[in-house]
Write a protein that holds these residues in place. Sequence first.
Motif, PDB file in Angstrom:
ATOM      1  N   PRO A  87       0.892  -0.701  -0.667  1.00 36.61           N
ATOM      2  CA  PRO A  87      -0.075  -0.327   0.129  1.00 36.61           C
ATOM      3  C   PRO A  87       0.867   0.844   0.164  1.00 36.61           C
ATOM      4  O   PRO A  87       1.502   1.249   0.673  1.00 36.61           O
ATOM      5  CB  PRO A  87      -0.807  -0.113   0.546  1.00 36.61           C
ATOM      6  N   ASP A  88       0.095   2.485  -0.590  1.00 33.32           N
ATOM      7  CA  ASP A  88       1.298   4.045  -1.167  1.00 33.32           C
ATOM      8  C   ASP A  88      -0.330   4.137   0.770  1.00 33.32           C
ATOM      9  O   ASP A  88      -0.632   3.824   1.084  1.00 33.32           O
ATOM     10  CB  ASP A  88       0.647   3.990  -1.595  1.00 33.32           C
ATOM     11  N   GLN A  89       0.561   6.069   0.893  1.00 29.68           N
ATOM     12  CA  GLN A  89      -0.462   6.201   1.662  1.00 29.68           C
ATOM     13  C   GLN A  89      -1.868   6.639   1.289  1.00 29.68           C
ATOM     14  O   GLN A  89      -2.480   6.286   2.588  1.00 29.68           O
ATOM     15  CB  GLN A  89       0.322   7.763   2.289  1.00 29.68           C
TER      16      GLN A  89
ATOM     17  N   THR B 149      -3.642   4.396  -0.748  1.00 27.25           N
ATOM     18  CA  THR B 149      -4.377   3.401   0.344  1.00 27.25           C
ATOM     19  C   THR B 149      -4.601   3.225   1.662  1.00 27.25           C
ATOM     20  O   THR B 149      -5.514   2.714   1.664  1.00 27.25           O
ATOM     21  CB  THR B 149      -3.436   2.413  -0.554  1.00 27.25           C
ATOM     22  N   LEU B 150      -3.741   3.645   2.479  1.00 28.96           N
ATOM     23  CA  LEU B 150      -4.048   3.324   4.014  1.00 28.96           C
ATOM     24  C   LEU B 150      -4.746   4.544   4.104  1.00 28.96           C
ATOM     25  O   LEU B 150      -6.265   3.788   4.992  1.00 28.96           O
ATOM     26  CB  LEU B 150      -2.132   3.591   4.721  1.00 28.96           C
ATOM     27  N   ALA B 151      -4.875   5.623   3.764  1.00 31.61           N
ATOM     28  CA  ALA B 151      -5.915   6.476   4.274  1.00 31.61           C
ATOM     29  C   ALA B 151      -7.245   6.102   4.139  1.00 31.61           C
ATOM     30  O   ALA B 151      -8.741   5.926   4.358  1.00 31.61           O
ATOM     31  CB  ALA B 151      -5.689   8.238   4.121  1.00 31.61           C
ATOM     32  N   ARG B 152      -7.571   5.621   2.840  1.00 29.32           N
ATOM     33  CA  ARG B 152      -8.827   4.704   1.812  1.00 29.32           C
ATOM     34  C   ARG B 152      -9.486   4.048   3.013  1.00 29.32           C
ATOM     35  O   ARG B 152     -10.335   3.724   3.304  1.00 29.32           O
ATOM     36  CB  ARG B 152      -9.023   4.652   0.580  1.00 29.32           C
ATOM     37  N   LEU B 153      -8.558   2.947   3.766  1.00 22.31           N
ATOM     38  CA  LEU B 153      -8.888   1.687   4.785  1.00 22.31           C
ATOM     39  C   LEU B 153      -9.095   2.766   5.629  1.00 22.31           C
ATOM     40  O   LEU B 153      -9.910   2.061   6.357  1.00 22.31           O
ATOM     41  CB  LEU B 153      -7.841   1.015   4.646  1.00 22.31           C
ATOM     42  N   ARG B 154      -8.627   3.703   6.437  1.00 26.03           N
ATOM     43  CA  ARG B 154      -9.233   4.594   8.026  1.00 26.03           C
ATOM     44  C   ARG B 154     -10.315   4.994   7.311  1.00 26.03           C
ATOM     45  O   ARG B 154     -11.002   5.184   7.872  1.00 26.03           O
ATOM     46  CB  ARG B 154      -7.787   5.554   8.045  1.00 26.03           C
ATOM     47  N   ALA B 155     -10.525   5.276   6.186  1.00 26.83           N
ATOM     48  CA  ALA B 155     -11.551   5.943   5.731  1.00 26.83           C
ATOM     49  C   ALA B 155     -13.254   5.242   5.756  1.00 26.83           C
ATOM     50  O   ALA B 155     -13.066   4.375   5.864  1.00 26.83           O
ATOM     51  CB  ALA B 155     -11.387   7.669   5.362  1.00 26.83           C
ATOM     52  N   PRO B 156     -14.719   6.000   6.384  1.00 26.59           N
ATOM     53  CA  PRO B 156     -15.526   4.778   6.001  1.00 26.59           C
ATOM     54  C   PRO B 156     -15.326   4.433   4.558  1.00 26.59           C
ATOM     55  O   PRO B 156     -14.921   5.167   3.977  1.00 26.59           O
ATOM     56  CB  PRO B 156     -16.820   5.795   5.974  1.00 26.59           C
ATOM     57  N   LEU B 157     -15.584   3.575   4.340  1.00 25.93           N
ATOM     58  CA  LEU B 157     -15.132   2.812   2.809  1.00 25.93           C
ATOM     59  C   LEU B 157     -16.876   2.119   2.394  1.00 25.93           C
ATOM     60  O   LEU B 157     -17.238   1.122   3.089  1.00 25.93           O
ATOM     61  CB  LEU B 157     -14.308   1.906   2.800  1.00 25.93           C
TER      62      LEU B 157
ATOM     63  N   ALA C 265      -5.088   1.745  10.397  1.00 28.60           N
ATOM     64  CA  ALA C 265      -4.814   0.947   9.157  1.00 28.60           C
ATOM     65  C   ALA C 265      -3.691   1.360   9.038  1.00 28.60           C
ATOM     66  O   ALA C 265      -2.904   2.703   8.803  1.00 28.60           O
ATOM     67  CB  ALA C 265      -5.527   0.744   8.103  1.00 28.60           C
ATOM     68  N   VAL C 266      -2.725   0.591   9.350  1.00 29.82           N
ATOM     69  CA  VAL C 266      -0.803   0.859   9.171  1.00 29.82           C
ATOM     70  C   VAL C 266      -0.632  -0.090   8.490  1.00 29.82           C
ATOM     71  O   VAL C 266      -0.942  -1.293   9.073  1.00 29.82           O
ATOM     72  CB  VAL C 266      -0.288   0.883  10.835  1.00 29.82           C
ATOM     73  N   GLN C 267       0.729  -0.059   7.975  1.00 30.87           N
ATOM     74  CA  GLN C 267       1.973  -1.243   7.533  1.00 30.87           C
ATOM     75  C   GLN C 267       2.933  -1.788   8.421  1.00 30.87           C
ATOM     76  O   GLN C 267       2.849  -0.895   9.494  1.00 30.87           O
ATOM     77  CB  GLN C 267       2.082  -0.865   6.103  1.00 30.87           C
TER      78      GLN C 267
END
Length: 193
Positions: A79-81, A83-91, A103-105
């Motif tokens: 993931p890039d940052q 992608t991680l931001a998308r996982l953290r936000a409502p999806l 969500a963190v790598q």
Amino acid sequence: MPLILFNKPYQVLCQFSPQPERATLADYLTIPNIYPAGRLDADSEGLLLLTDDGRLQHDISHPDLKQPKTYLVQVDGVPDQATLARLRAPLDLGDFTTQPCQAVQIAAPDWIWPRTPPIRARLEQPTAWLALTIQEGKNRQVRRMTAAVGLPTLRLVRSAIGPFSLASHPLMPGEWREVSPAELGKAGAGRGK
């Protein structure tokens, strides 16, 4: 009223009723009248809580009581940052939208047991490990979340539920131990209402 921590092995069904040619919880736990508080699908591994107390089972598994669940997820890709931001936000997953999560790598966990059979390895495709902490727990939610951002799940291990974790209560797959329900904190304090 036992509260059991169990490390569910890969391909074990989260039920006690027998299934032809499939392992179930009954193959590992012989404690009478206990039931899982929440589930893990057969392809997922890791921490499962079981109890014989219906109220405690509700307190652990109901999303309104906010027992966080942490999953260590090996994904196909890195993931890039964004992608991680998308996982953290409502999806938006189509039939529901997830709540915000953590969500963190992470580095590949050195304490996780080898899986049998091992995940497929492709030399041309790198993999990464993520730690996702969610409050809810819809069917195959973590797998659906990672797929929605272009990172299919290769391996999923639930490492923690509320205050209980496989890091602080080390168990190999198929092992279990009894703990005090009082350790649940908020959920335990809500009992008896």
